[in-house]
Design an enzyme around this catalytic site. Structure first.
Site, short mmCIF file in Angstrom:
data_model
loop_
_atom_site.label_atom_id
_atom_site.label_comp_id
_atom_site.label_asym_id
_atom_site.label_seq_id
_atom_site.Cartn_x
_atom_site.Cartn_y
_atom_site.Cartn_z
N LYS A 122 12.28 2.08 -10.08
CA LYS A 122 13.43 2.64 -10.80
C LYS A 122 13.86 1.73 -11.94
O LYS A 122 14.07 2.17 -13.08
CB LYS A 122 14.59 2.85 -9.82
N ARG A 145 22.14 1.31 -6.87
CA ARG A 145 21.00 2.08 -6.34
C ARG A 145 19.85 1.17 -5.94
O ARG A 145 19.53 0.21 -6.64
CB ARG A 145 20.44 3.02 -7.42
N GLY A 186 14.59 8.90 -0.86
CA GLY A 186 15.62 9.12 0.16
C GLY A 186 15.60 8.14 1.32
O GLY A 186 16.40 8.26 2.24
N MET A 217 15.98 4.75 1.26
CA MET A 217 16.91 3.61 1.19
C MET A 217 18.25 4.09 0.62
O MET A 217 18.39 5.23 0.22
CB MET A 217 16.31 2.52 0.32
N ARG A 246 10.00 8.65 -12.77
CA ARG A 246 8.92 8.06 -11.96
C ARG A 246 7.75 9.03 -11.97
O ARG A 246 7.90 10.22 -12.29
CB ARG A 246 9.39 7.80 -10.52
N HIS A 267 15.11 17.05 0.26
CA HIS A 267 14.38 16.05 1.05
C HIS A 267 13.22 16.68 1.81
O HIS A 267 12.08 16.18 1.77
CB HIS A 267 15.38 15.41 2.03
N SER A 327 -30.39 4.97 9.39
CA SER A 327 -29.09 5.64 9.29
C SER A 327 -28.14 4.85 10.20
O SER A 327 -28.40 4.71 11.40
CB SER A 327 -29.21 7.08 9.74
N ASN A 377 -20.27 4.65 14.59
CA ASN A 377 -19.43 4.86 15.78
C ASN A 377 -19.90 3.92 16.90
O ASN A 377 -19.10 3.16 17.46
CB ASN A 377 -19.54 6.31 16.29
N CYS A 380 -23.97 7.68 9.07
CA CYS A 380 -23.64 8.98 9.67
C CYS A 380 -22.51 8.90 10.69
O CYS A 380 -22.19 9.90 11.32
CB CYS A 380 -24.88 9.62 10.28
N TYR A 436 -26.81 7.34 0.85
CA TYR A 436 -26.01 8.54 1.13
C TYR A 436 -25.11 8.34 2.34
O TYR A 436 -25.38 7.48 3.19
CB TYR A 436 -26.91 9.78 1.33
#
Ligand code: PEP
Ligand code: MG
Length: 862
Positions: free
Chosen positions: A10, A80, A89, A91, A331, A446, A755, A759, A822, A842
Site C-alpha cells: 500500500k 492503515r 481484510g 489486518m 495494487r 470479502h 523413469s 512416490n 512419473c 519429460y
C-alpha cells in the site's frame, strides 16, 4: 530489498501514485522495520518514535492547514496496515482517528454537517473500541440494531441526528464499561492505533491467511498514516473500488462498485450492497457513470494511467469527498484464472507485454479453476434464487450456516457455507467449504475476493434469501432450506439450485488454448500423462499430452470382472494353476492395450509391467475367499493356506514390482505377449503404428533387471517368429529406490530410459510409508519439523539429490539415456522447475494436471 519490503504494497503504491501526480490524501508511511522492532522488543516502540511521529504529524498539519486534536480546525487521520503482499481484510485499519466530543463538535461547525460529524464519531468509536480496546464487535452491532428498531430505521439512509447521538452515547458507555484506560487524547489514540495495527500482523486470521498463501512472516506490516478524506459527507461524497479490467472475466473494461455517502469499510464488508461504477448499457441507473459523470471520466483516465504505469491490472480504492476524487490505494488486482488468461493474452495483443511475461503472470495452480465443473444448462432446472456471480465454478453440497459447522461436517460431506456476509474470521470455514453463498455484499466484498483467491465457487448478494442462523434455515419464496439440505451454486451465473444439478467438465477458452500453445513453444520439458483407460487417454490428448509417460498395468485390472482373475493368478498354488489364470487374462489385456494404442497411435506410450502391491488384490471377506476357491476348483483351506503364505507385514516394501517378475516370469511374459499382439493386430487391421516403451518397475539391483530383460527378449523373439515381423520398442526401468539411483551407471547400460518414480523414491528415501504418512504428518507440519509435504512437493535436498546423482551416473555409461518423471511430483509446479533444471526430458502427471504442468514447464524455461 525492494520498495514493497520497506513500505508495504500500500505504501509503495501511494508513493508511486504521488510520483505520478495523482490525487492522494497527504500522509506518510511508517516502514516495516518498525514491525520487526516491535516484535523483537516485547511489543515496545523505539525510544525516539513518538518524537519522530509528532514531527511527521506537524508536517501533515502544515500541508492540510488543520491541526491534529484541535477544537477549531481538527485534523482526523486514517491509520492503515499494509504488508509487502497484500492480504485483503486480514489486518486492521482505523479510520476517523483523533475524534472526541470536542473534536466532533468542531467538525460539526467547520463542515456545518451534523449527520456527517456524528456519523464519523460513531464509526470511530466502533473501530477504536473493537480494534484497539478489543471489545467484541457484537456489542456495538447489537446496540446499533437495537437503536435502529427503536427509531424505525430500515435503511442506512434513514439514519438521523437523534439516532446518531444516542448511538454515540451508547458506544462511549460500551467503551467505558470495558476499559479503564482513557481514549479521548488524540496522540494516545494514535500510538495505541499504531500498536494495534502492528499486533494485527500476528492475528490468528492473518497467520492463517499467510499459511494458506505461502506468505512468509517477514518483513511484517508497514503503517500508512494519512489525512482522512470523507466519503460520508453527503450525496456528493462516495467511496468505492474499481478494477482497471474485469477481475472475473478479464474483459477490457473498468469494473467496480461504489456507495454514495459511505466510508470504505461499507463497500468491502458487504454491509450495504453497492452500485456499479459503469452504467453497463444504462442497465444500472445508479451507476457512478450516470450519477457522477465527470468524476467517472476522471476515474477512467486514472485507471488507464495506472495500468500503463504498472503494465498490469490494478485494483484501486477511492473516495470522493464533496465532489473531489482521492485515490487511497492501488495494487495488482487479484483475478480469477479465467481473467488472468484473458488479460495476459489481451495484453500481448495490445503489445503491452511479451508472451514470456504473459506466461509468467499465470499462477499454474489457479488453472484448476478452469479445469473444474460447470452446470449443464441443457438439462435446465429452475433456480430458487440468484445472486451475484462472484467466483466461477459450480459446487453441490449440504448447507451449513457457520464456519464451525463447515469444519465439522466437511469430514463426511461437501458443504456450502451460507452466511449473511463473511468476515475474515470465517477464513478456515471458507477454505474447507466447496462453495460460499452470501445474502449481502457485492463483487468486491470479502466473500467474493477471498473465494476468488481460493478458486472456490461463490455467489454473493443473494438478497432474496431470508437467513435465520439460529434456526439454521434459509427461506426463499415458498422454499425452506435447512441445515444439511443439498443445494448447488453456480458461481459463474450467480444461480442457486435446490439439490443436485447435472454438471459438465470444463471446456477450454480460445485464450487458454493460446497461452498453452505459447507455453509449448517455449518449454523444453515435454508433458505426458499417467493414463491407463481410454477415457484417461482421450482426456490427456484434449489437455495436450505428448504421450503416456506411465501406464500402470495393474490399474487396468481394477474392475469387477478382472479382479477375480488377478486373484486366481496370485493365489495359484502352482505353475499349472497360474498359467490357467493367465490364459484367461490374456485376451482381456490384448483388448485393453489395443484400445489404448489406437487412441495414442502416433504418440509414445510407456507401459509398465505389473507392479501390484499384492494386498490390494487379495480377498479379505469370507465370501470372496469362498468364491475364489469355487472358481479355482480348490478347497477353501488351500486358498486360506496360500493367503497365509502371501501375507506381508509391509506389502509396499514386499513382493511388488520386478520381484513378482522374478518369481513368476510367466506373468510378465503374458503381458509382453498381450502388448505385442495388440500392436500387431492394430498394424494389420488399421495400419496404425505404436511407439512402445516397455518398463520394468522397482529395480534395486542391476541383476534383477538383467534376469527379467533376458526372458523378455526371448519372449519378444518368439513372438516375432510367430508373426514374422520385428517389433520396434525401447526398454526402460523405473528409478524409485535409493540403491537403483546410486547404481544408475550399471543400470543405465542395460536400458534406453529411466523413469523416476518419485512416490516410491520419496517413501524409501525418507523411510516414511506413503500409505501411513497422514497418521503423524500434520503434527510434523504444525511443529514445523517439516515445512512441506514431500509427497506433494519434491524434497530437493534428499530425493532431488538422488535424482541428480542417478542422472549423472546414468548418462556417464549411456549418454543417449532418456529421462522422465512419473511420480505425483510431475504435476507440482515448483518441482517441475527442479526437473527442468536437472535436465529431465519429460514429466508425466495425471490428465487434469497437464495444463498446469505445461505452463509450469514454460515458466521453468523462462
Ligand atoms: C512412483 O513410485 O513414483 C510411481 C510412479 O509408481 P507407483 O506410484 O505406481 O508406485
Ligand atoms: Mg512406484
Amino acid at each position: 530489498m525492494v520498495m514493497q519490503d520497506i513500505l508495504g504494497s500500500k505504501g509503495a503504491g501511494l508513493a508511486e501514485m504521488s510520483n505520478l501526480n495523482l490525487p492522494i490524501p497527504n500522509g506518510f508511511t511508517i516502514t516495516t522495520e518498525l514491525c520487526n522492532y516491535f516484535y523483537q522488543n516485547n511489543y515496545n516502540l523505539p525510544k525516539d518514535f513518538n518524537k519522530e511521529l509528532s514531527v511527521a504529524i506537524k508536517n501533515l498539519e502544515l500541508e492540510s492547514g488543520k491541526v491534529f486534536g484541535d477544537t477549531s480546525k481538527p485534523l482526523l487521520l486514517s491509520v492503515r496496515s499494509g504488508a509487502r503482499t497484500s492480504m485483503p481484510g486480514m489486518m486492521d485499519t482505523i479510520l476517523n482517528l483523533g475524534m472526541n466530543d470536542e473534536v466532533c463538535e468542531a467538525l460539526l461547525h467547520t463542515t456545518n454537517n451534523k449527520l456527517f460529524a456524528f456519523d464519523s464519531y460513531r464509526r470511530f468509536l466502533e473501530m477504536y473500541g473493537t480494534i484497539v480496546i478489543l471489545i467484541p464487535p457484537g456489542l456495538f452491532k447489537d446496540a446499533f440494531e437495537r437503536h435502529k428498531i427503536k427509531h424505525n430505521i430500515y435503511q442506512e439512509n434513514e439514519i438521523n441526528e437523534e439516532f446518531l447521538k444516542e448511538i454515540i452515547k451508547e458506544f462511549k458507555n460500551i467503551i467505558l464499561n470495558n476499559s479503564a484506560e482513557p481514549f479521548t487524547d488524540p496522540y494516545l489514540q494514535l500510538e495505541k492505533a499504531i500498536k494495534a495495527v502492528l499486533k494485527s500482523w500476528m492475528s490468528e486470521r492473518a497467520i492463517t491467511y499467510r499459511k494458506l498463501h505461502n506468505i512468509p512472516d517477514n518483513p511484517g506490516t508497514a503503517i500508512n498514516v494519512q489525512t482522512m478524506v470523507f466519503g460520508n459527507q453527503g450525496s456528493d461524497s462516495a467511496t468505492g473500488v474499481v478494477f482497471t479490467r474485469n477481475p472475473s472475466t478479464g474483459e477490457n473494461k473498468i469494473f467496480g462498485e461504489y456507495l454514495i455517502n459511505a466510508q470504505g469499510e461499507d463497500v468491502v464488508s458487504g454491509t450495504r450492497t453497492p452500485n456499479h461504477i459503469t452504467s453497463d448499457d444504462n442497465k444500472c441507473t445508479y451507476s457512478m457513470q450516470n450519477t457522477m459523470p465527470e468524476l467517472f471520466e476522471q476515474l477512467q483516465e486514472i485507471c488507464k494511467k495506472l495500468e500503463l504505469h504498472y503494465l498490469d491490472v490494478q485494483d484501486i480504492e477511492f473516495t470522493i469527498e464533496s465532489g473531489k476524487l482521492y485515490l487511497l490505494q492501488t495494487r495488482i488486482a487479484k483475478r480469477t484464472a479465467l481473467a488472468s488468461i484473458k488479460i495476459a493474452t489481451d495484453m500481448v495483443e495490445e503489445k503491452l507485454i511479451s508472451k514470456q511475461q504473459a506466461i509468467m503472470r499465470i499462477d499454474p495452480e489457479t488453472l484448476n479453476q478452469l479445469l473444474h465443473t460447470a452446470i449443464d444448462y441443457s438439462q435446465l432446472k429452475t433456480p430458487i434464487a440468484k445472486g451475484l456471480p462472484a467466483s466461477p465454478g459450480a459446487a453441490t453440497g449440504i448447507v451449513v450456516f457457520s464456519p464451525y459447522d463447515a469444519e465439522k461436517m466437511s469430514h463426511h460431506h461437501k458443504v456450502i457455507l451460507v452466511r449473511h456476509d463473511t468476515s475474515p474470521d470465517d477464513i478456515n470455514g471458507m477454505h474447507i467449504s466447496s462453495g460460499i453463498l452470501t445474502k449481502r455484499g457485492g463483487m468486491t466484498s470479502h466473500a467474493a475476493v477471498v473465494a476468488r483467491g481460493m478458486g472456490k465457487p461463490c455467489v454473493c448478494g443473494a438478497n432474496d434469501l431470508i437467513i435465520d442462523e439460529k434456526r439454521q434455515i434459509f427461506k426463499v419464496g415458498d422454499v425452506t432450506v435447512k441445515h444439511g439440505d443439498l443445494i448447488t451454486i453456480d458461481g459463474s451465473t450467480g444461480k442457486i439450485f435446490l439439490g443436485e444439478v447435472p454438471l459438465i467438465p470444463p471446456t477450454f477458452t480460445k485464450e487458454f488454448q493460446t497461452i498453452l500453445d505459447w507455453a509449448d513453444e517455449i518449454a523444453t520439458l515435454k508433458v505426458r500423462s499417467n493414463a491407463e483407460t481410454t477415457l484417461d487417454a482421450i482426456t490427456s490428448l484434449q489437455f495436450g499430452a505428448t504421450g503416456i509417460g506411465l501406464c500402470r498395468t495393474e490399474h487396468m485390472f481394477f474392475d469387477q470382472y478382472k479382479i477375480p482373475l488377478v486373484r486366481e493368478m496370485i493365489i495359484a498354488p502352482n505353475l499349472e494353476h497360474r498359467k490357467h489364470a493367465i490364459e484367461k487374462l490374456l485376451p482381456l489385456q490384448i483388448k485393453d492395450f489395443k484400445a489404448l494404442f489406437k487412441i495414442m497411435h502416433d504418440k509414445p506410450i510407456n507401459i509398465r509391467l505389473l507392479d501390484p502391491p499384492l494386498h490390494e488384490f487379495l480377498p479379505t471377506t469370507e465370501i470372496d475367499k469362498q468364491n475364489l476357491a469355487t472358481s479355482m476348483s480348490l478347497p477353501l483351506n488351500i486358498v486360506e493356506q496360500r493367503l497365509h503364505t502371501l501375507y506381508e507385514v509391509n506389502p509396499m516394501l514386499g513382493h511388488r514390482g520386478c520381484r513378482l517378475g522374478i518369481t513368476y516370469p510367466e506373468i510378465y511374459q503374458m503381458q509382453v505377449l498381450a502388448i505385442l499382439t495388440a500392436i500387431r493386430e492394430l498394424q494389420v487391421e488399421d495400419n496404425k503404428n505404436t511407439i512402445l516403451e516397455l518398463m520394468i518397475p522397482l529395480i534395486s539391483d542391476v541383476n534383477e533387471l538383467k534376469a527379467i530383460k533376458k526372458y523378455i527378449k526371448n519372449t519378444i523373439t518368439e513372438i516375432e517368429a510367430i508373426h514374422k515381423c520385428k517389433f520396434d520398442l525401447t526398454l526402460g526401468t523405473m528409478i524409485e529406490l535409493p540403491k537403483a539411483a546410486l547404481q544408475a551407471d550399471k543400470i543405465a547400460s542395460e536400458v534406453d530410459y529411466f523413469s523416476f518414480g518419485t512416490n516410491d523414491l520419496t517413501q524409501t528415501t525418507y523411510g516414511i510409508s506413503r500409505d501411513d504418512v497422514a497418521s503423524f504428518f500434520p503434527d510434523y507440519l504444525e511443529k514445523k519439523i517439516f515445512t512441506f509435504d514431500p509427497f506433494n512437493k519434491l524434497d530437493e535436498e534428499g530425493v532431488g539429490e538422488l535424482i541428480n546423482i542417478a542422472i549423472k551416473r546414468g548418462l556417464y555409461t549411456n549418454p543417449k539415456l532418456k529421462l522422465g518423471i512419473c511420480g505425483e511430483h510431475a504435476g507440482n509446479p515448483i518441482s517441475i522447475e527442479f526437473f527442468h533444471k536437472a535436465g529431465i526430458h519429460y514429466i508425466s502427471c495425471s490428465p487434469y494436471r497437464i495444463p498446469i504442468a505445461r505452463i509450469a514447464a514454460a515458466q521453468a524455461k523462462i
